[in-house]
Design an enzyme around this catalytic site. Structure first.
Site, short mmCIF file in Angstrom:
data_model
loop_
_atom_site.label_atom_id
_atom_site.label_comp_id
_atom_site.label_asym_id
_atom_site.label_seq_id
_atom_site.Cartn_x
_atom_site.Cartn_y
_atom_site.Cartn_z
N HIS A 186 0.77 0.74 -13.50
CA HIS A 186 1.36 -0.41 -13.72
C HIS A 186 2.97 0.10 -13.81
O HIS A 186 3.41 0.95 -14.48
CB HIS A 186 0.67 -1.14 -15.30
CG HIS A 186 1.63 -2.32 -15.30
ND1 HIS A 186 1.29 -3.38 -14.82
CD2 HIS A 186 2.37 -2.57 -16.09
CE1 HIS A 186 1.96 -4.37 -15.21
NE2 HIS A 186 2.77 -4.05 -16.08
N ASP A 246 -4.37 -4.68 -17.18
CA ASP A 246 -3.44 -3.77 -17.76
C ASP A 246 -3.71 -3.42 -19.16
O ASP A 246 -2.78 -3.48 -20.05
CB ASP A 246 -1.92 -4.61 -17.74
CG ASP A 246 -1.81 -4.88 -16.11
OD1 ASP A 246 -2.14 -4.17 -15.28
OD2 ASP A 246 -1.14 -6.01 -16.01
N GLY A 305 0.67 -1.26 0.09
CA GLY A 305 0.11 0.01 0.08
C GLY A 305 0.74 1.29 0.02
O GLY A 305 0.23 2.40 0.28
N SER A 306 2.35 1.39 -0.52
CA SER A 306 2.77 2.49 -0.34
C SER A 306 2.28 3.47 -1.34
O SER A 306 2.27 4.62 -1.00
CB SER A 306 4.43 2.20 -0.83
OG SER A 306 4.66 1.74 -2.15
N ASN A 307 1.78 3.14 -2.65
CA ASN A 307 0.91 3.99 -3.41
C ASN A 307 -0.22 4.58 -2.70
O ASN A 307 -0.35 5.91 -2.88
CB ASN A 307 0.60 3.42 -4.69
CG ASN A 307 1.91 3.36 -5.64
OD1 ASN A 307 2.26 4.29 -6.24
ND2 ASN A 307 2.51 2.15 -5.80
N ASN A 316 -5.66 2.45 -13.10
CA ASN A 316 -4.86 1.66 -12.52
C ASN A 316 -3.32 2.37 -12.93
O ASN A 316 -3.07 2.97 -13.78
CB ASN A 316 -5.08 0.24 -13.24
CG ASN A 316 -4.08 -0.79 -12.75
OD1 ASN A 316 -3.74 -0.78 -11.67
ND2 ASN A 316 -3.47 -1.39 -13.49
C1 GAR Z 1 3.18 -1.12 -7.53
O1 GAR Z 1 4.13 -1.12 -7.99
C2 GAR Z 1 1.96 -1.13 -8.83
O2 GAR Z 1 2.55 -0.32 -10.01
C3 GAR Z 1 1.96 -2.59 -8.91
O3 GAR Z 1 1.87 -3.02 -7.83
C4 GAR Z 1 2.54 -2.40 -6.87
C5 GAR Z 1 1.88 -2.18 -5.63
O4 GAR Z 1 2.98 -1.46 -4.52
N1 GAR Z 1 0.70 -2.94 -9.80
C6 GAR Z 1 0.68 -4.17 -10.71
O5 GAR Z 1 1.66 -4.50 -10.84
C7 GAR Z 1 -0.58 -4.18 -11.39
N2 GAR Z 1 -0.57 -4.87 -12.71
P1 GAR Z 1 2.31 -0.88 -3.36
O6 GAR Z 1 1.28 -1.90 -2.66
O7 GAR Z 1 3.50 -0.46 -2.38
O8 GAR Z 1 1.64 0.51 -3.57
#
Ligand code: GAR
Length: 310
Positions: free
Chosen positions: A227, A268, A132-134, A225
């Protein structure tokens, strides 16, 4: 024999009140307990401080004393509950609760409202499956820019009750919805909960389940989304996290980056909103490349969300 005692009656009334409040504020049982503790301790603190302050005002007349005491309590109470809400992790709940009271009293800015006043606050739901850093960056961004954007993160949705995103939701005091697989993928997509939380816009941030058609139809052009690669390459089922970066490195790519896109029925795949690039360096490992790509995500996702909602 008498069926129920007064004690049972009291307990049932209390349980019904508890349930009603949970529904009204859309919070879990433990969270409601924390909120009620904050109210109780904040109220006691208010009375204590007001009584300590009154002697300094040296008021003799009883009527005026009572009046001044009421004014003091009214002024101290919001500060006291806000203060107490911090150790209880309920600051966000109480700050929006007090804002709501303020608006009802005609105070504050009118346009930041979730009701039917001039410009309505837009509610974002973040769907995430992992750390969940994003999501954390997006929450921070909209918290810091609430007045400017009139957007806020109103709901966290996850398929994984053990994921880091769940802790973030609790820490930030944002309501959390844990999805049931069958219902989400083949049922109503949990649409009733999203609607009752007033969700206007859905942001996927590391969400690993496919979004069902029912949700895509219910939120046309309002699900996006991120990616961690330059789509249309290195996307699709199973392409997430380090698998993406390993594939990029295995193909000796010279650059990678991020893609922010609308969500359609395929993984995606929906139309691209914006991409940001970074170099792939000769000494890169999946970890070092992931860090560079993640820095792009953290810098750009929230402002792009803001501009898409606009
Ligand atoms: C992120 O890098 C996002 O781009 C990726 O999952 C990660 C989640 O990180 N998403 C995908 O790969 C979707 N196909 P987070 O939990 O630290 O935010």
């Amino acid at each position: 024999m008498k069926k129920g005692s007064d004690g049972d009656g009291f307990f049932l009334t209390f349980a019904a009140m508890f349930k009603k409040l949970r529904q009204k504020w859309k919070v879990s049982g433990p969270r409601l307990a924390l909120i009620l503790c904050t109210f109780a301790i904040g109220g006691s603190l208010t009375g204590y401080v007001a009584r300590k302050l009154m002697p300094f005002l040296s008021i003799d007349q009883k009527g005026i004393w009572v009046l001044v005491y009421i004014v003091l309590v009214t002024l101290i109470w919001p500060l006291a509950v806000l203060l107490i809400s911090i150790p209880f992790g309920q600051f966000r709940f109480f700050s929006s609760y007090l804002q709501k009271i303020g608006r009802r009293m005609g105070l504050g800015r009118k346009h930041l409202t979730n009701d039917s006043e001039s410009v309505r606050l837009k509610n974002i739901a973040i769907f995430a499956s992992g750390a969940g850093s994003n999501a954390q960056k997006i929450i921070q961004y909209f918290n810091n820019n609430l007045q400017k954007t009139a957007n806020r993160v109103a709901l966290i949705v996850s398929n994984n009750s053990a994921a880091g995103i769940v802790d973030i939701a609790q820490k930030e005091g944002i309501p959390l919805l844990i999805l049931e697989k069958e219902r989400f993928l083949n049922g109503d997509g949990h649409l009733p909960e999203l609607k009752s939380a007033g969700i206007d816009f859905i942001v996927l941030a590391g969400f690993l389940w496919k979004v069902p058609v029912s949700l895509i139809r219910a939120y046309p052009g309002a699900i996006i989304n991120i990616h961690p690669a330059l789509l249309p390459h290195y996307g699709g089922k199973g392409m997430y996290g380090r698998f993406v970066h390993e594939a990029v490195l295995a193909n000796n790519e010279k650059e990678s980056g991020i893609t922010i896109h609308y969500v359609d029925e395929l993984y995606d795949h929906g139309s691209i909103i914006q991409q940001f690039k970074c170099p792939v360096l000769p000494a890169d490992t999946a970890t070092s490349l992931a860090e560079r790509v993640q820095a792009l995500e953290h810098a750009h996702y929230a402002p792009v969300i803001e501009s898409v909602i606009k």
